[in-house]
Design a protein around this motif. Sequence first.
Motif, PDB file in Angstrom:
ATOM      1  N   TYR A 102       0.839  -1.214   0.000  1.00 36.99           N
ATOM      2  CA  TYR A 102       0.000   0.000   0.000  1.00 36.99           C
ATOM      3  C   TYR A 102       0.872   1.262   0.000  1.00 36.99           C
ATOM      4  O   TYR A 102       0.533   2.282   0.610  1.00 36.99           O
ATOM      5  CB  TYR A 102      -0.956   0.017   1.186  1.00 36.99           C
ATOM      6  CG  TYR A 102      -1.950  -1.117   1.141  1.00 36.99           C
ATOM      7  CD1 TYR A 102      -1.988  -2.077   2.164  1.00 36.99           C
ATOM      8  CD2 TYR A 102      -2.807  -1.267   0.069  1.00 36.99           C
ATOM      9  CE1 TYR A 102      -2.882  -3.134   2.111  1.00 36.99           C
ATOM     10  CE2 TYR A 102      -3.706  -2.325   0.008  1.00 36.99           C
ATOM     11  CZ  TYR A 102      -3.734  -3.250   1.036  1.00 36.99           C
ATOM     12  OH  TYR A 102      -4.615  -4.297   0.976  1.00 36.99           O
ATOM     13  N   GLY A 103       1.992   1.161  -0.693  1.00 36.31           N
ATOM     14  CA  GLY A 103       2.892   2.302  -0.763  1.00 36.31           C
ATOM     15  C   GLY A 103       3.703   2.248  -2.031  1.00 36.31           C
ATOM     16  O   GLY A 103       3.309   1.635  -3.026  1.00 36.31           O
ATOM     17  N   LEU A 104       4.834   2.921  -1.999  1.00 38.41           N
ATOM     18  CA  LEU A 104       5.712   2.957  -3.164  1.00 38.41           C
ATOM     19  C   LEU A 104       6.977   2.158  -2.891  1.00 38.41           C
ATOM     20  O   LEU A 104       7.099   1.013  -3.292  1.00 38.41           O
ATOM     21  CB  LEU A 104       6.075   4.403  -3.501  1.00 38.41           C
ATOM     22  CG  LEU A 104       5.080   5.184  -4.331  1.00 38.41           C
ATOM     23  CD1 LEU A 104       5.451   6.656  -4.351  1.00 38.41           C
ATOM     24  CD2 LEU A 104       5.043   4.641  -5.743  1.00 38.41           C
ATOM     25  N   GLY A 105       7.889   2.786  -2.233  1.00 40.13           N
ATOM     26  CA  GLY A 105       9.195   2.206  -1.965  1.00 40.13           C
ATOM     27  C   GLY A 105      10.263   3.198  -2.334  1.00 40.13           C
ATOM     28  O   GLY A 105      10.173   3.875  -3.375  1.00 40.13           O
ATOM     29  N   ASP A 106      11.247   3.303  -1.496  1.00 41.65           N
ATOM     30  CA  ASP A 106      12.370   4.207  -1.737  1.00 41.65           C
ATOM     31  C   ASP A 106      13.610   3.345  -1.923  1.00 41.65           C
ATOM     32  O   ASP A 106      14.041   2.672  -0.986  1.00 41.65           O
ATOM     33  CB  ASP A 106      12.548   5.147  -0.544  1.00 41.65           C
ATOM     34  CG  ASP A 106      13.638   6.173  -0.771  1.00 41.65           C
ATOM     35  OD1 ASP A 106      13.688   7.154  -0.025  1.00 41.65           O
ATOM     36  OD2 ASP A 106      14.452   5.980  -1.703  1.00 41.65           O
ATOM     37  N   PRO A 107      14.207   3.359  -3.125  1.00 43.65           N
ATOM     38  CA  PRO A 107      15.383   2.513  -3.334  1.00 43.65           C
ATOM     39  C   PRO A 107      16.540   2.874  -2.413  1.00 43.65           C
ATOM     40  O   PRO A 107      17.356   2.022  -2.086  1.00 43.65           O
ATOM     41  CB  PRO A 107      15.728   2.743  -4.807  1.00 43.65           C
ATOM     42  CG  PRO A 107      15.052   4.014  -5.180  1.00 43.65           C
ATOM     43  CD  PRO A 107      13.830   4.100  -4.340  1.00 43.65           C
ATOM     44  N   LYS A 108      16.601   4.127  -1.966  1.00 43.14           N
ATOM     45  CA  LYS A 108      17.682   4.539  -1.063  1.00 43.14           C
ATOM     46  C   LYS A 108      17.528   3.920   0.312  1.00 43.14           C
ATOM     47  O   LYS A 108      18.504   3.829   1.068  1.00 43.14           O
ATOM     48  CB  LYS A 108      17.724   6.059  -0.967  1.00 43.14           C
ATOM     49  CG  LYS A 108      18.032   6.754  -2.282  1.00 43.14           C
ATOM     50  CD  LYS A 108      18.029   8.263  -2.134  1.00 43.14           C
ATOM     51  CE  LYS A 108      18.301   8.947  -3.462  1.00 43.14           C
ATOM     52  NZ  LYS A 108      18.241  10.411  -3.364  1.00 43.14           N
ATOM     53  N   ARG A 109      16.319   3.503   0.646  1.00 38.98           N
ATOM     54  CA  ARG A 109      16.068   2.853   1.936  1.00 38.98           C
ATOM     55  C   ARG A 109      16.115   1.335   1.813  1.00 38.98           C
ATOM     56  O   ARG A 109      15.902   0.642   2.803  1.00 38.98           O
ATOM     57  CB  ARG A 109      14.697   3.256   2.476  1.00 38.98           C
ATOM     58  CG  ARG A 109      14.552   4.685   2.945  1.00 38.98           C
ATOM     59  CD  ARG A 109      13.390   4.795   3.919  1.00 38.98           C
ATOM     60  NE  ARG A 109      12.183   4.206   3.337  1.00 38.98           N
ATOM     61  CZ  ARG A 109      11.139   4.934   2.944  1.00 38.98           C
ATOM     62  NH1 ARG A 109      11.155   6.239   3.081  1.00 38.98           N
ATOM     63  NH2 ARG A 109      10.065   4.352   2.438  1.00 38.98           N
ATOM     64  N   GLY A 110      16.326   0.840   0.612  1.00 38.44           N
ATOM     65  CA  GLY A 110      16.331  -0.606   0.444  1.00 38.44           C
ATOM     66  C   GLY A 110      14.965  -1.221   0.579  1.00 38.44           C
ATOM     67  O   GLY A 110      14.826  -2.356   1.052  1.00 38.44           O
TER      68      GLY A 110
END
Length: 125
Positions: A102-110
């Motif tokens: 239910y979100g996106l995702g931040d590649p910088k946060r893994g």
Amino acid sequence: QVQLVESGGGLVQAGGSLRLSCIGSGRTFSTYGMGWFRQAPGKEREFVGVITWSGGSTYYADSVKGRFTISRDNAKNAVYLQMNSLKPEDTAVYYCARGLRYGLGDPKRGDFGSWGQGTQVTVSS
């Protein structure tokens, strides 16, 4: 554990188009943001773009903005990457990956995982 399978890669001339597909397993596929990444030989994996679980929003790396489009069909457990105006520097193995529920995702946060095996895209000049 979700499984992701990419397809649709190939050899194309500069200026051409390709459409990549990513098919996922499991009943919860439609509840996760999904991302596309790529990795060229000798380079680190690069974020390409991401789509929300509903398909309502997309975000792209500056290098592909205006040329690439991510879409999804949750009824088919599928995410797509439409690539237009391809350039030789787009040559890479392209991967899809699952982001946040239910979100996106931040590649910088893994935030991305469950990577597919990748599909090769080669753009000739």
